[in-house]
Scaffold this active site. Sequence first.
Site, PDB file in Angstrom:
ATOM      1  CG  ASN A  69      18.084  82.008  37.574  1.00  0.00           C
ATOM      2  OD1 ASN A  69      19.311  82.150  37.493  1.00  0.00           O
ATOM      3  ND2 ASN A  69      17.411  82.245  38.695  1.00  0.00           N
TER       4      ASN A  69
ATOM      5  CB  CYS B 166      28.723  81.109  44.419  1.00  0.00           C
ATOM      6  SG  CYS B 166      28.714  82.663  45.306  1.00  0.00           S
TER       7      CYS B 166
HETATM    8  C1  LIG Z   1      17.279  85.376  36.742  1.00  0.00           C
HETATM    9  C2  LIG Z   1      17.734  85.518  38.163  1.00  0.00           C
HETATM   10  C3  LIG Z   1      19.036  85.888  38.445  1.00  0.00           C
HETATM   11  C4  LIG Z   1      19.473  86.000  39.756  1.00  0.00           C
HETATM   12  N1  LIG Z   1      20.752  86.417  40.008  1.00  0.00           N
HETATM   13  C5  LIG Z   1      21.159  86.584  41.295  1.00  0.00           C
HETATM   14  C6  LIG Z   1      22.466  87.072  41.584  1.00  0.00           C
HETATM   15  O1  LIG Z   1      23.254  87.372  40.692  1.00  0.00           O
HETATM   16  N2  LIG Z   1      22.843  87.207  42.894  1.00  0.00           N
HETATM   17  C7  LIG Z   1      21.994  86.895  43.912  1.00  0.00           C
HETATM   18  O2  LIG Z   1      22.361  87.027  45.068  1.00  0.00           O
HETATM   19  N3  LIG Z   1      20.730  86.448  43.668  1.00  0.00           N
HETATM   20  C8  LIG Z   1      20.295  86.287  42.382  1.00  0.00           C
HETATM   21  N4  LIG Z   1      19.020  85.851  42.144  1.00  0.00           N
HETATM   22  C9  LIG Z   1      18.122  85.561  43.269  1.00  0.00           C
HETATM   23  C10 LIG Z   1      17.166  86.726  43.548  1.00  0.00           C
HETATM   24  O3  LIG Z   1      17.867  87.895  43.883  1.00  0.00           O
HETATM   25  C11 LIG Z   1      16.186  86.350  44.677  1.00  0.00           C
HETATM   26  O4  LIG Z   1      16.923  86.074  45.845  1.00  0.00           O
HETATM   27  C12 LIG Z   1      15.337  85.133  44.341  1.00  0.00           C
HETATM   28  O5  LIG Z   1      14.982  85.142  42.979  1.00  0.00           O
HETATM   29  C13 LIG Z   1      14.077  85.012  45.204  1.00  0.00           C
HETATM   30  O6  LIG Z   1      13.206  86.092  45.015  1.00  0.00           O
HETATM   31  P1  LIG Z   1      11.974  86.075  43.952  1.00  0.00           P
HETATM   32  O7  LIG Z   1      11.226  84.801  44.184  1.00  0.00           O
HETATM   33  O8  LIG Z   1      11.196  87.316  44.263  1.00  0.00           O
HETATM   34  O9  LIG Z   1      12.577  86.105  42.584  1.00  0.00           O
HETATM   35  C14 LIG Z   1      18.575  85.737  40.819  1.00  0.00           C
HETATM   36  C15 LIG Z   1      17.261  85.360  40.535  1.00  0.00           C
HETATM   37  C16 LIG Z   1      16.822  85.257  39.227  1.00  0.00           C
HETATM   38  C17 LIG Z   1      15.399  84.860  38.975  1.00  0.00           C
END
Ligand SMILES: Cc1cc2nc3c(=O)[nH]c(=O)nc-3n(C[C@H](O)[C@H](O)[C@H](O)COP(=O)(O)O)c2cc1C
Lengths: 302, 302, 255, 255
Positions: B69, B129
Site C-alpha cells: 500500500n 516517513c
Molecule cells: C493500508 C495500510 C495503511 C497503513 N497506515 C499506517 C499509518 O498510517 N501509520 C502507521 O504507523 N502504520 C500504518 N500501516 C502499517 C500497519 O499499522 C502495520 O504496521 C503493518 O501493516 C504490519 O502489520 P500487518 O502485516 O498485520 O498489516 C498501514 C498498513 C496498511 C496495510
Amino acid sequence: MNKLECNLGKLLLKNPITVASGTFGSGKEFKDFYDLSLLGGIMVKGTTPKKRIGNKPQRLVETSGGIINSIGLANGGVNDFINNILPETKNYGTEIIVNISGGTIDDYGYMAEKLSIDGVSALEVNISCPNVKAGGITFGTDPKMAYEVTKMVKNNTSKPIIMKLSPNVTDISIMAQAVEGGGADIISMINTLIGMAIDIEKQKPIINNIIGGYSGPPIKPIALRMVYEVYKSVNIPIIGMGGIMNTTDALEFIMAGATAISIGTANFVDPYIPLNIIDGIEKFLDRKCLKSYTQIIGAAHR
Amino acid sequence: MNKLECNLGKLLLKNPITVASGTFGSGKEFKDFYDLSLLGGIMVKGTTPKKRIGNKPQRLVETSGGIINSIGLANGGVNDFINNILPETKNYGTEIIVNISGGTIDDYGYMAEKLSIDGVSALEVNISCPNVKAGGITFGTDPKMAYEVTKMVKNNTSKPIIMKLSPNVTDISIMAQAVEGGGADIISMINTLIGMAIDIEKQKPIINNIIGGYSGPPIKPIALRMVYEVYKSVNIPIIGMGGIMNTTDALEFIMAGATAISIGTANFVDPYIPLNIIDGIEKFLDRKCLKSYTQIIGAAHR
Amino acid sequence: MIYKNYGNIISNEPIIKNFVYLMIIKEKNIANTARPGQFIEIKTGLIPLLRKPISIFEVDKEKETISILYQVKGQGTKNLSELTANEKLDIIGPLGQGFTIKKFAKKCLLIGGGIGIAPLYDLGLKLKEAGNEIEIILGFSCKETSYAIDYFSKLGPVKIATIDGSLGELGTVEVILEKYNFKDIDKAYACGPEPMLKYLKTLEDEIDLELSLEAYMGCGVGACLSCVCKMTDGEYKRVCKEGPIFQVKEVSFDE
Amino acid sequence: MIYKNYGNIISNEPIIKNFVYLMIIKEKNIANTARPGQFIEIKTGLIPLLRKPISIFEVDKEKETISILYQVKGQGTKNLSELTANEKLDIIGPLGQGFTIKKFAKKCLLIGGGIGIAPLYDLGLKLKEAGNEIEIILGFSCKETSYAIDYFSKLGPVKIATIDGSLGELGTVEVILEKYNFKDIDKAYACGPEPMLKYLKTLEDEIDLELSLEAYMGCGVGACLSCVCKMTDGEYKRVCKEGPIFQVKEVSFDE
Ligand SMILES: Cc1cc2nc3c(=O)[nH]c(=O)nc-3n(C[C@H](O)[C@H](O)[C@H](O)COP(=O)(O)O)c2cc1C
Ligand SMILES: Cc1cc2nc3c(=O)[nH]c(=O)nc-3n(C[C@H](O)[C@H](O)[C@H](O)COP(=O)(O)OP(=O)(O)OC[C@H]3O[C@@H](n4cnc5c(N)ncnc54)[C@H](O)[C@@H]3O)c2cc1C
Ligand SMILES: Cc1cc2nc3c(=O)[nH]c(=O)nc-3n(C[C@H](O)[C@H](O)[C@H](O)COP(=O)(O)OP(=O)(O)OC[C@H]3O[C@@H](n4cnc5c(N)ncnc54)[C@H](O)[C@@H]3O)c2cc1C
Ligand SMILES: Cc1cc2nc3c(=O)[nH]c(=O)nc-3n(C[C@H](O)[C@H](O)[C@H](O)COP(=O)(O)O)c2cc1C
Ligand code: FES
Ligand code: FES
C-alpha cells in the site's frame, strides 16, 4: 540472433535463466530431470576455504508461504570442490558460477585465487556471512567491508566477479555502489532476508540456529523493489532473484532492471521451473513482437 | 485476575490485542461487526499536522500473498481528528492510541502537545516517513533522528509514547535502543517493509507511487525475528505486529517477546480476527494451565 | 533414475477418517523402479509450498501402482486426504536408498511405531519373497488409533503395544522389546518416533538393525542439505539421499 | 448495517464457461437490506488474501437470496467459478451507496459495458417498480462474449454494440450514444470500463448521469483509504463508502 542471449559484460550466458546458489547443489542432483546445458548458468552451493559440516538440524522450515533455512554453509571446502566437483560440472555445458564465502577478507582472496581456473566461468561472492574479525558483523551490511571484499577478490582473479548483496540493510543502493566501486563486474541480489519461526507447543524457535534466511515467494516484492533501486544507482548489470516462481515473476525482475535472473527456492517446488520460465519468456517476446529480451530490461523505469 | 490483563508500563490494556494503524480507520467502520470495547486498544489511522489528500491511486495491490500500500498518509489533519473523530472514539470503551507522523522533528512536537488531551490513551509515533529537512531520509532508518523524534515527543506530552519502528534497517536493535534512550515508554513493531510490484503487460509499477509498504502474512517471519532481537536489546515493552492472522501467529509474537500484539492487514480479510485471537489465546492458556498470558512473554528465549 | 511425473489417483480411502488414509496411485516409472524404504515427494496443493515426503507403502508392478499410507498432520497431509480418484498427483520419486533385502539365515523382525509402520509393509513383502520368516512388533497410542494391522498379519505373527493398553500390551514397543528373545532374529528393521529410535539405539550391540529416519526436507533430492542427521563419526548425512535408511550403528542421536 | 455472514450457494452456473458466471446465494440479511448499486466483498479462498468486491446483480427478498454476475479474471474469480451448490460463501455486505431510485418524469437509460452491466439489472427492476420506463444500451466485445441480454430485454428496449460488429452496431456504446436522442431521458445510469466512463464524462452537460465506479479495494468498508477516486473539487472519495455510485459531475478522470 538468439532472443535470449544474455550479456553480463564479462560474462555471457546463452539465456538469462540461472539457478541460485544453495538450492541446486552442484547440478548433479538435477541431472535426472533435464539436460543442464539448457540453463544459462548454475550458481553452485556456497564454498568456503575449509570444509564445514554445517549447523545442527533442524535446518529448514516452511513458514508463511516461504521457507527459512540455516544450513550453515555446509560444504567440503574449496579443495574438495576443485578436485571432486569441478571435473564433473565442466561437462554440463553451461556456465559454472562458483559461490564463495569467507570469515575474513583474506579468506575471499584465497578462494578467488584458488578458483581462477578452467571450468569456473565466474565467481559469485556471498557477503551475507559474518566477519569474524569485526565481531561478527555481516560483510554485506557494511559498505566499507563490502568494498574491501570486492577489491580483494578483484585483485586475486581475472574471472568476472559477481557480488551478491544482502537485503538486510537500510540502503541497498549504497551497498551496490560500494561493490561497484570495489570493482564488481556484476551484482546478484537478493540473498535471503533474516527471519524466524517459533513452535508454540515447544515454545522454542523451530530452526536450531534460532534465525535463518527467509526465501521464496514472500520475499519477491522486497527483492523486486531493491533491484529497481539498484538499477538506478549503478552501471553494472544485475542478476535478480528472490521468490521467482514463474514467467511473470521473472519478467517483473527483468523490467525492474535485471539482465539475468536466478531461480532458488522454486527448484524445490518443481525442478522444471527454470525451463518453464525460459519457455515462457520466449512466448512473451513472441506475443509482444520483441526481437530480444534485452528490450525489456529496465522497462518499468521508462 | 484477568488472564489477559496487559501491562505496558504506563499503558494498561484489558487484553493484549490491538488493531494496527491504517487498517482500522478510527474504529467507526468496524462498529457494525462487533463491540469495539472488546479490543485491548485501537491504533487510529495516521494523523499529521495538516490535512493530506494522500497519493494518487492505485494505492494498494495484493501480491505474493500479502499487500502493498501507498496511501500517502491521507487524513484530515490533527485538528480535524480532535474535533471530529476523538469525540466519537471516546465512547468506544477501549484505549485510543493516536498514530502521529510528521515531516520535521517540530511537527512531532506540535502533534504531541496538541494530542495531550482527554480521550487519547497513548501516542504511537510513526517514524517511517521522510524527514523533509534531511533530504527525505526516513526518520526511522537513522538512530540519531529516531532519538531526536522520541525526545521531542517526550518533551511535549505526558502520555505514554509508543515508538513504531521501521523494519527497513540494517540493525533493528540499534533503532530500538535509540528510541529507548530518547524516552520511549513502549516500542511497536514492525511497520511495513518496502516493496513493489510490476504489471508486465503495461511494463509499469502497479502502485502509482512505484514503491509501497508490504504487509500481511509474508512479512511475519521477519517481524518475529525483529521482535525477538529487540526483546533482548531493550527494557521497555513491545507491541508486536506484522502478518498476524491467527492465534498461532499471535502466540509466536508473544513468545518472541511481545507484551501486546496488533492486527493489521488481517482486518481486511476477516474483521473478526482480533476477537478470534483473544478467544484463541484464552483457550491456549487454559490448555496449558497458565494463569496469565504474561507467563509466556519471551518464552522462546528460555 | 528419479522421475517427476503426474500419477493418477486410483483411490484415496480413509482407514480412520481425518487421521489415516491409504492412497493408490498409478505411476508406471515409480512402480517399476521403487525399492522398499524409498519415498516420494508430493506436491499437495498451492500451499504448502514444499513437497511432502511420504514412504511407499506397497508397490504393484503389474497394475503399475504404488500406494501410500499417511497420517493427517497439517495442511499438506490434509490436502492429500481431500483428493479423490482420477485426480492427478504431482510426484517425484523414487527417492533415497532402500532397506537391505536378502535371504537371512534366521528370522527378520519389523518394528514400527505409529505411522512409522508405512515403509515396513513393502519391505516385509519383499523379505518374504526372498524367503525369510518375519515377526512384527507394532506400537500405537490406543486401539481406536491403530491401523493396518491386517496387512502386517499377512507377513507373520504380530505383537502389539498401545500406550493406554487398549490393544496388546500396555506401553510402547519398548515393553515388548525389553523381554524379546533376539536369538532367532538375524536382522531387524524399524521406523517410528524419535524416542523409539533412541531406545533402539541402546540395543545396537544386541541386534543388527536398519532404521528409517525422518528429517525436515527442502528439496528431497540431495541438493539443499537441510535433511541431515548426525552420524557417529561426527559427519552429517542427508536423509533424502544417503538415507532414509541407515544402520543403527551409523547414526548418533546425541545432539 | 453491514453483515459478515456465511451465505449458502444455491447455484453457480456458467453463462459462458470459464468466462461469465451467475451465482445465487441465500443470505437473509443482505437480501433484506441491499439496494441496487451496492456490492458485497467475498472471500474466495485461502489465496487471494483479500476479499473481492462484486456487485449485486439481483435480489429476491422472498427467497432471501441475492445473485451475482461475474467474469473470471484472475485467481479470485476463478476460485468463485469453481464453487458448487450447497457450499458456504463468506461474504460481507451490503456495501457502499446505491443508485438514486424514484419516479422520474421521463424515461431512464441504463448504459453498461461488459461486466459493468452487473449492477444495472437490479437497478432496472427497482426503477420499473417505481413506475419508470427504461431503455438500455449494452456494449460487448463480440457476439460470443455477450451475455445476460435476455435479462435486460425484460426491462425495456435494448440496443447493443460490439467491437467487432458481430452483434448490434459495430463499435462501443459510444457509437450508439453519439446519435442518441436524450430528449426523452430524465436520468441515465452507467457502469463499464474506464474509456467508456471517460466518454460519458464528456456528456455531463447533456444528461443527468450516475456512474458506478471501480477501484482496487483493501478493506471494502472505508477504513484503508485505498479505493479512492478523484472528485472535481480535488478531493478523493472512497469508492467503497461514498461510492461506488457517483454523479458524473462529481468525478474527475484527469490524469
Ligand atoms: C493500508 C495500510 C495503511 C497503513 N497506515 C499506517 C499509518 O498510517 N501509520 C502507521 O504507523 N502504520 C500504518 N500501516 C502499517 C500497519 O499499522 C502495520 O504496521 C503493518 O501493516 C504490519 O502489520 P500487518 O502485516 O498485520 O498489516 C498501514 C498498513 C496498511 C496495510
Ligand atoms: C522420508 C520420510 C518418509 C515419510 N513417510 C511418511 C509416510 O509414509 N506417511 C506419513 O504419514 N508420513 C510420512 N512422513 C512424514 C510426513 O512427511 C509429514 O507428516 C508431513 O510432511 C507433514 O506435513 P503437513 O503439511 O501435513 O504438516 P505440518 O504441519 O507441515 O508438519 C507436521 C510435522 O511434519 C513434519 N514435516 C513437515 N514438513 C516436512 C517436510 N517438508 N519434510 C519432512 N518432514 C516434514 C515436521 O516434523 C512437522 O513438525 C515421512 C517423512 C519422511 C522424512
Ligand atoms: C464496486 C465493485 C463492483 C464490482 N462488481 C463486479 C461484478 O459484479 N462482476 C464482476 O465480474 N466484477 C466486478 N468487479 C470487479 C472484480 O472485483 C474484479 O474483477 C476482481 O476483483 C478480480 O479479482 P481476481 O482475483 O479474479 O483477478 P486479479 O487478477 O486479482 O485482478 C484482475 C483485475 O481486477 C481488479 N481487482 C483485483 N482485485 C481487486 C480488488 N481487491 N478490488 C478491486 N478491484 C480488484 C484489478 O483491476 C485487477 O487488475 C467489481 C469491482 C468493484 C470495485
Ligand atoms: C537452502 C538454501 C541454501 C542457500 N545457500 C546459499 C549459499 O550457499 N550461498 C548464497 O549466496 N546464497 C544461498 N542461498 C540464497 C539463494 O541463493 C537465494 O539468494 C535466495 O534463496 C533468494 O532466492 P529464492 O527466493 O528464489 O530462493 C540459499 C538459499 C536456500 C533456500
Ligand atoms: S531435502 Fe534437500 S538435501 Fe535432503
Ligand atoms: S477499500 Fe478500504 S477504504 Fe475503500
